[in-house]
Motif scaffolding. Structure first.
Motif, short mmCIF file in Angstrom:
data_model
loop_
_atom_site.label_atom_id
_atom_site.label_comp_id
_atom_site.label_asym_id
_atom_site.label_seq_id
_atom_site.Cartn_x
_atom_site.Cartn_y
_atom_site.Cartn_z
N MET A 1 -8.37 21.53 -1.77
CA MET A 1 -7.73 21.02 -2.99
C MET A 1 -6.44 21.79 -3.23
N LEU B 1 -3.25 23.38 -5.06
CA LEU B 1 -2.98 23.82 -6.42
C LEU B 1 -1.77 23.06 -6.97
N PRO B 2 -1.83 22.69 -8.25
CA PRO B 2 -0.64 22.05 -8.84
C PRO B 2 0.49 23.08 -8.91
N PRO B 3 1.72 22.65 -8.66
CA PRO B 3 2.82 23.60 -8.73
C PRO B 3 3.03 24.08 -10.17
N ARG B 4 3.51 25.28 -10.31
CA ARG B 4 3.73 25.83 -11.65
C ARG B 4 5.18 26.23 -11.79
N PHE C 1 7.07 28.84 -13.20
CA PHE C 1 6.90 30.17 -13.78
C PHE C 1 8.04 30.54 -14.72
N ALA C 2 9.16 29.84 -14.61
CA ALA C 2 10.28 30.14 -15.52
C ALA C 2 9.88 29.90 -16.97
N THR C 3 8.94 28.96 -17.18
CA THR C 3 8.55 28.62 -18.55
C THR C 3 7.24 29.27 -18.96
N ILE C 4 6.67 30.06 -18.09
CA ILE C 4 5.42 30.75 -18.41
C ILE C 4 5.75 32.17 -18.87
N GLY C 5 5.36 32.49 -20.10
CA GLY C 5 5.64 33.83 -20.63
C GLY C 5 7.08 33.98 -21.08
N PHE D 1 1.98 42.44 -14.69
CA PHE D 1 0.71 41.88 -15.11
C PHE D 1 -0.13 41.64 -13.88
N TYR D 2 -1.36 42.15 -13.93
CA TYR D 2 -2.23 41.97 -12.78
C TYR D 2 -3.59 41.54 -13.29
N ARG D 3 -4.41 41.12 -12.37
CA ARG D 3 -5.62 40.42 -12.78
C ARG D 3 -6.74 41.33 -13.24
N TRP E 1 -12.14 44.53 -10.39
CA TRP E 1 -12.65 43.77 -9.26
C TRP E 1 -11.52 43.19 -8.49
#
Lengths: 249, 53
Positions: free
Chosen positions: B1, B3-6, B8-12, B47-49, B53
């Motif tokens: 499957m 992934l939909p493209p993102r 990132f310029a508009t994220i955050g 920012f990291y996950r 884990w």
């Protein structure tokens, strides 16, 4: 906080690791990936109730006024820059390299180094190649009829993805007299390398070939090449194990 | 499957904007004010996950 304290101790981290318990700050900043479960499914990661409130992993570069000058986000969560590479590229602080490979060719002296002496699974390590071109000489930086453009080739290694070579700006690009796409003096190229093989790949020696053709005001010199050998070790996993699920594409 | 493209310029926070004020505890429990901690210097905000884990 205990988790961060242990993580910092394990990795020798002295800069602040901020704890955003409950992810409220990241949510206010609009950085939460609301589709993380679907994304995980695409990567073959099993659903986990703890995987909530996760941010998109990425880096903001702030200038002296705190203004965002660059955002570095990768589509795949596994890809990331090395710390030293990030600092070198984002803040233009050239970290003094550790091991430097060096070799000379016709009218050109080459040095090469990595921004990290080690690699980890899916880490992106940047190789820098610096060419010092003898006084009065130049190399062609782009395709022209008269000369072979300078190029970098990395001997293939299984599981190592070689990205596009980026050159520092050519000098004389707007000149009318000199060769329009020639480099002179010191010119640097960077090549991103992504170590995508499963852990256990072991240490490598990167074989690097620089091909070029040098010229000066007199007759053009023949094509030349320089070979460099740059070692890199596989980093041991510290304080954690890898997820067992693998992406199936 | 796939992934939909993102975008990132508009994220955050956007490029060209001042990064918002952030005050959070660090690994020693000390409250850190991001912009005060920078003390007029450039900074990287990562920012990291997870550190667990």
């Amino acid at each position: 906080m205990a988790i961060l304290s242990e993580f910092a101790a394990n990795h020798g981290i002295t800069y602040p690791l901020l704890s955003d318990e409950g992810s409220q700050v990241m949510r206010a900043l609009g950085l939460i990936n609301a589709r993380v479960q679907e994304d995980h499914a695409a990567y073959g990661i099993a659903p986990n109730p703890r995987h909530v409130g996760l941010p998109y992993p990425g880096v903001f570069v702030l200038d002296r006024d705190g203004v965002v000058t660059e955002k570095r986000f990768h589509e795949s969560y596994r890809e990331r820059d090395t710390g030293a590479g990030l600092i070198a590229q984002a803040l233009a602080v050239v970290t003094p390299p550790g091991t430097v490979a060096q070799a000379d060719g016709m009218a050109v002296s080459a040095r090469a180094w990595l921004d990290s002496p080690t690699y980890a699974f899916f880490q992106r390590v940047t190789l820098t190649i610096e060419l010092s071109i003898a006084a009065g000489h130049y190399v062609y930086g782009d395709q022209r009829e008269e000369g072979r453009p300078v190029s970098i080739e990395i001997d293939p290694i299984a599981g190592v993805e070689v990205g596009p070579t980026r050159w520092s700006k050519p000098r004389g690009a707007s000149g009318t007299d000199g060769p329009p796409w020639a480099h002179d003096g010191i010119v640097r190229a960077t090549v991103p390398l992504t170590f995508a093989a499963a852990p256990g790949g072991g240490d490598h020696v990167l074989g690097v070939t620089v091909r070029y053709q040098a010229g000066d005001d007199g007759p053009r010199l023949g094509p030349g090449s320089i070979r460099l050998a740059v070692p890199i070790k596989e980093a041991p996993l510290v304080g954690r194990s890898l997820p067992t699920a693998t992406a199936t594409g | 499957m796939p992934l939909p493209p993102r975008d990132f310029a508009t994220i955050g926070p956007r490029q060209g904007q001042r990064f918002p004020d952030v005050r959070l505890p660090d690994q020693t429990g000390r409250l850190v004010d991001l912009h005060a901690h920078r003390a007029g210097l450039p900074a990287l905000v990562v920012f990291y996950r997870s550190a667990e884990w």
